[in-house]
Design an enzyme around this catalytic site. Sequence first.
Site, PDB file in Angstrom:
ATOM      1  N   ARG A   1      -1.797  -6.235  -8.634  1.00 32.49           N
ATOM      2  CA  ARG A   1      -0.898  -7.219  -8.313  1.00 32.49           C
ATOM      3  C   ARG A   1      -0.674  -8.302  -9.364  1.00 32.49           C
ATOM      4  O   ARG A   1       0.417  -8.533  -9.845  1.00 32.49           O
ATOM      5  CB  ARG A   1      -1.064  -7.578  -7.131  1.00 32.49           C
ATOM      6  CG  ARG A   1      -0.747  -6.865  -5.954  1.00 32.49           C
ATOM      7  CD  ARG A   1      -1.687  -7.397  -4.397  1.00 32.49           C
ATOM      8  NE  ARG A   1      -2.839  -7.352  -4.761  1.00 32.49           N
ATOM      9  CZ  ARG A   1      -3.760  -7.447  -3.791  1.00 32.49           C
ATOM     10  NH1 ARG A   1      -3.416  -7.685  -2.352  1.00 32.49           N
ATOM     11  NH2 ARG A   1      -5.071  -7.257  -4.049  1.00 32.49           N
TER      12      ARG A   1
ATOM     13  N   SER B   1      -3.104  -8.250   2.626  1.00 38.08           N
ATOM     14  CA  SER B   1      -3.307  -7.961   3.884  1.00 38.08           C
ATOM     15  C   SER B   1      -3.863  -9.284   4.460  1.00 38.08           C
ATOM     16  O   SER B   1      -3.437  -9.643   5.806  1.00 38.08           O
ATOM     17  CB  SER B   1      -4.466  -6.837   4.056  1.00 38.08           C
ATOM     18  OG  SER B   1      -4.249  -5.693   3.564  1.00 38.08           O
TER      19      SER B   1
ATOM     20  N   LYS C   1     -16.198  -7.319   4.258  1.00 38.18           N
ATOM     21  CA  LYS C   1     -15.241  -8.606   5.346  1.00 38.18           C
ATOM     22  C   LYS C   1     -15.543  -7.811   6.654  1.00 38.18           C
ATOM     23  O   LYS C   1     -15.581  -6.756   6.936  1.00 38.18           O
ATOM     24  CB  LYS C   1     -13.767  -8.185   4.725  1.00 38.18           C
ATOM     25  CG  LYS C   1     -13.740  -8.266   3.299  1.00 38.18           C
ATOM     26  CD  LYS C   1     -12.177  -7.692   2.861  1.00 38.18           C
ATOM     27  CE  LYS C   1     -12.157  -7.703   1.510  1.00 38.18           C
ATOM     28  NZ  LYS C   1     -11.160  -6.716   0.832  1.00 38.18           N
TER      29      LYS C   1
ATOM     30  N   HIS D   1       0.789  -1.073  -0.038  1.00 33.42           N
ATOM     31  CA  HIS D   1      -0.031   0.059   0.107  1.00 33.42           C
ATOM     32  C   HIS D   1       0.731   1.212  -0.058  1.00 33.42           C
ATOM     33  O   HIS D   1       0.415   2.319  -0.799  1.00 33.42           O
ATOM     34  CB  HIS D   1      -0.893   0.182   1.317  1.00 33.42           C
ATOM     35  CG  HIS D   1      -1.799  -0.929   1.239  1.00 33.42           C
ATOM     36  ND1 HIS D   1      -2.291  -1.812   2.259  1.00 33.42           N
ATOM     37  CD2 HIS D   1      -2.819  -1.573   0.335  1.00 33.42           C
ATOM     38  CE1 HIS D   1      -2.995  -2.654   2.410  1.00 33.42           C
ATOM     39  NE2 HIS D   1      -3.564  -2.469   0.962  1.00 33.42           N
TER      40      HIS D   1
END
Length: 162
Positions: free
Chosen positions: A90, A128, A41, A17
Amino acid sequence: MGIVVYPGSFDPFTHGHLDIISRAAKIFDKVIVAVSVNSGKKPLFTIEERVAMITRECCHLENVEVGYFHGLLVDFVKEKNAQAIVRGLRAVSDFEYEFQMALTNRNLSPELETIFFVAQPMYSFLSSSIVKEIAGLGGDISGFVSKGVAEQLRIKYTNKKT
Ligand code: ADP
């Protein structure tokens, strides 16, 4: 070159990040990091903890501001007078979701652009959730998050066990 919003869960904030924010901060006048309150979440860190964590981790970057948003991202972006959303890519696995989100946001707000930064190869596997998984099992996360975040994770998981 304008104001951008970088939204996400940041649960917790990782080197991946920070890399995106640092690169965006070199290009744009202002980067507003926006912690999303209503992602499906169940987060490990509260909104307040995440805003404080990111503020601390980005304090060396003058043109970075940290906040949070409820509801629609496009409304937050408008409220902040920002011109674009920044996201990180990513791998191919990120692409489908990001593509869908970008098109949805364009539909909701046609003049709004989404700009993608390609992850550094060294962080392209980093997420994460992986960090939480390793931290929860007592593994070494020092290559993925700052010392401060690692300590916060250690405290969370120690309290969870007791
Ligand atoms: P979200 O739940 O909205 O995906 P995240 O906190 O997981 O929020 O990620 C926020 C943004 O940062 C996303 O665009 C994600 O692709 C990007 N990102 C996450 N980890 C990395 C990384 N290691 N390198 C580059 N970008 C990343």
